[in-house]
Scaffold this active site. Structure first.
Site, PDB file in Angstrom:
ATOM      1  N   ASP A 259       0.744  -1.330  -0.173  1.00 20.11           N
ATOM      2  CA  ASP A 259       0.118  -0.130   0.132  1.00 20.11           C
ATOM      3  C   ASP A 259       0.646   1.306   0.070  1.00 20.11           C
ATOM      4  OD1 ASP A 259      -3.236   0.146   0.758  1.00 20.11           O
ATOM      5  OD2 ASP A 259      -1.980   2.057   1.025  1.00 20.11           O
TER       6      ASP A 259
ATOM      7  N   VAL B  26       1.027   1.939  -6.877  1.00 22.40           N
ATOM      8  CA  VAL B  26       0.889   1.252  -7.850  1.00 22.40           C
ATOM      9  C   VAL B  26       0.913   1.910  -9.109  1.00 22.40           C
ATOM     10  CG1 VAL B  26      -0.414  -0.467  -6.617  1.00 22.40           C
ATOM     11  CG2 VAL B  26      -1.698   1.320  -7.603  1.00 22.40           C
TER      12      VAL B  26
ATOM     13  N   TYR C 228     -14.319   6.862 -12.512  1.00 18.38           N
ATOM     14  CA  TYR C 228     -14.205   5.405 -12.163  1.00 18.38           C
ATOM     15  C   TYR C 228     -15.055   4.380 -12.927  1.00 18.38           C
ATOM     16  CZ  TYR C 228     -15.027   2.045  -8.354  1.00 18.38           C
ATOM     17  OH  TYR C 228     -14.921   0.625  -7.671  1.00 18.38           O
TER      18      TYR C 228
END
Length: 257
Positions: free
Chosen positions: A37, A60, A154
Site C-alpha cells: 500500500d 501502484v 471510476y
C-alpha cells in the site's frame, strides 16, 4: 478448497477496506501474505494486526515503485503464487464536471496500476513456479459493467480493468496463470466516504435502489461473512480451471452474464 497452506500471496491496497479485511483470513488459512500500500503507517499497522509476513510500501501507479515492491515481496515470501489487486480510488463527480487532471489521476491508479501490478506478478509467477502457474485477482466493479452515476471516470477505469483482465487471461493461460475479477458490493470505508459525498436525496435514492435491486439483504455485504469465503477459494489451487471471469459478490445486484 480454502486450505492455502504454503501459498504465497501479495495483496495490494492492504492498508484499508477489503484488502485489509483479507489479510488475517488468508494467513489463518495457511498462506504467507505480504500487504502492499502507499499508506505506510496504516499499511504497517494493518499488517502487524493481521500477523502476516510483512508490509511493503508501493505506489501502484509508478512502475519503479511496483517493480521494486514486488521484488521485495517475492523475497519475503520466497516467490509468488497469487496476487490480489485491491488497490484503487473512487472519487465522485458529475460526468460533465470531470477535469482532465481528475481523469488522468484515477486512470493512473486504477487502470495503470492494474497493468503494472499484473505484469510484475505475472513475471514472478511464470518464472518462479516451475510451470505450476498461479492466480491474479483484479477488483472490477459493477460500475465497469453497467455504469454508476456520479462516477463516470471510476466506471471507465473499471471497464478498462474488465477488458484488460479478459485479454490477459487469454494470453497468460498457456503459462497456467489465471486472471479473474471480482465485482464486490461490500461495506468498506471507501463506501462510507462515497455515501458522505452524496446529497440526502441521492442517498435516499441509492438506498431505495439497493433495497429493490439487491435480492439478498437489500444492502451492501459484510466483509468477513460475505466477501472472505469466496476470496479464499479464488486464491486456492482449487480455482485453477477458472479464468477471465467476473465474480459478483453483491447479493445479486449485478447478475453478470
Amino acid at each position: 478448497m480454502s486450505d492455502l497452506t504454503g501459498q504465497r500471496i501479495a495483496v495490494t491496497g492492504g492498508a484499508s477496506g477489503m484488502g485489509a479485511a483479507l489479510l488475517a483470513p488468508l494467513a489463518a488459512a495457511g498462506a504467507r501474505v505480504v500487504s502492499l500500500d502507499r499508506s505506510e503507517a496504516a499499511g504497517r499497522a494493518a499488517a502487524e494486526a493481521a500477523g502476516i509476513a510483512g508490509f511493503v510500501a508501493c505506489d501502484v501507479s509508478d512502475k519503479g515503485s511496483v517493480d521494486a515492491a514486488f521484488a521485495e515481496s517475492a523475497a519475503l515470501l520466497g516467490g509468488l503464487d497469487t496476487l490480489v489487486h485491491a488497490a484503487g480510488i473512487a472519487p465522485a463527480s458529475p460526468a460533465e464536471d470531470i477535469t482532465v487532471e481528475a481523469w488522468d489521476q484515477i486512470f493512473a491508479v486504477n487502470a495503470r496500476g492494474t497493468l503494472l501490478t499484473n505484469q510484475a506478478a505475472f513475471r514472478l509467477i511464470r518464472d518462479g513456479n516451475g510451470g505450476a502457474g498461479g492466480r491474479i485477482l483484479n477488483f472490477a466493479s459493477g460500475a465497469g459493467v453497467s455504469g454508476l452515476p456520479n462516477k463516470a471516470h471510476y466506471s471507465a477505469t473499471k471497464g478498462a480493468v474488465v477488458a484488460w483482465s479478459r485479454t490477459a487471461a487469454k494470453e497468460w493461460g498457456k503459462h497456467n496463470v489465471t486472471v479473474n475479477m471480482i465485482a464486490p458490493a461490500i461495506a468498506t470505508p471507501m463506501y462510507a466516504k462515497t455515501r458522505s459525498e452524496m446529497s440526502p436525496q441521492a442517498l435516499a435514492a441509492l438506498d431505495a435502489r439497493l433495497a429493490t435491486d439487491m435480492p439478498i439483504d437489500g444492502r451492501l455485504g459484510d466483509p468477513e461473512r460475505d466477501f472472505v469465503p469466496l476470496m479464499l477459494f479464488l486464491c486456492s489451487p482449487g480455482a485453477r480451471f477458472l479464468t477471465g471471469q467476473i465474480y459478483a459478490i453483491d447479493g445479486g445486484l449485478l447478475m453478470v452474464r
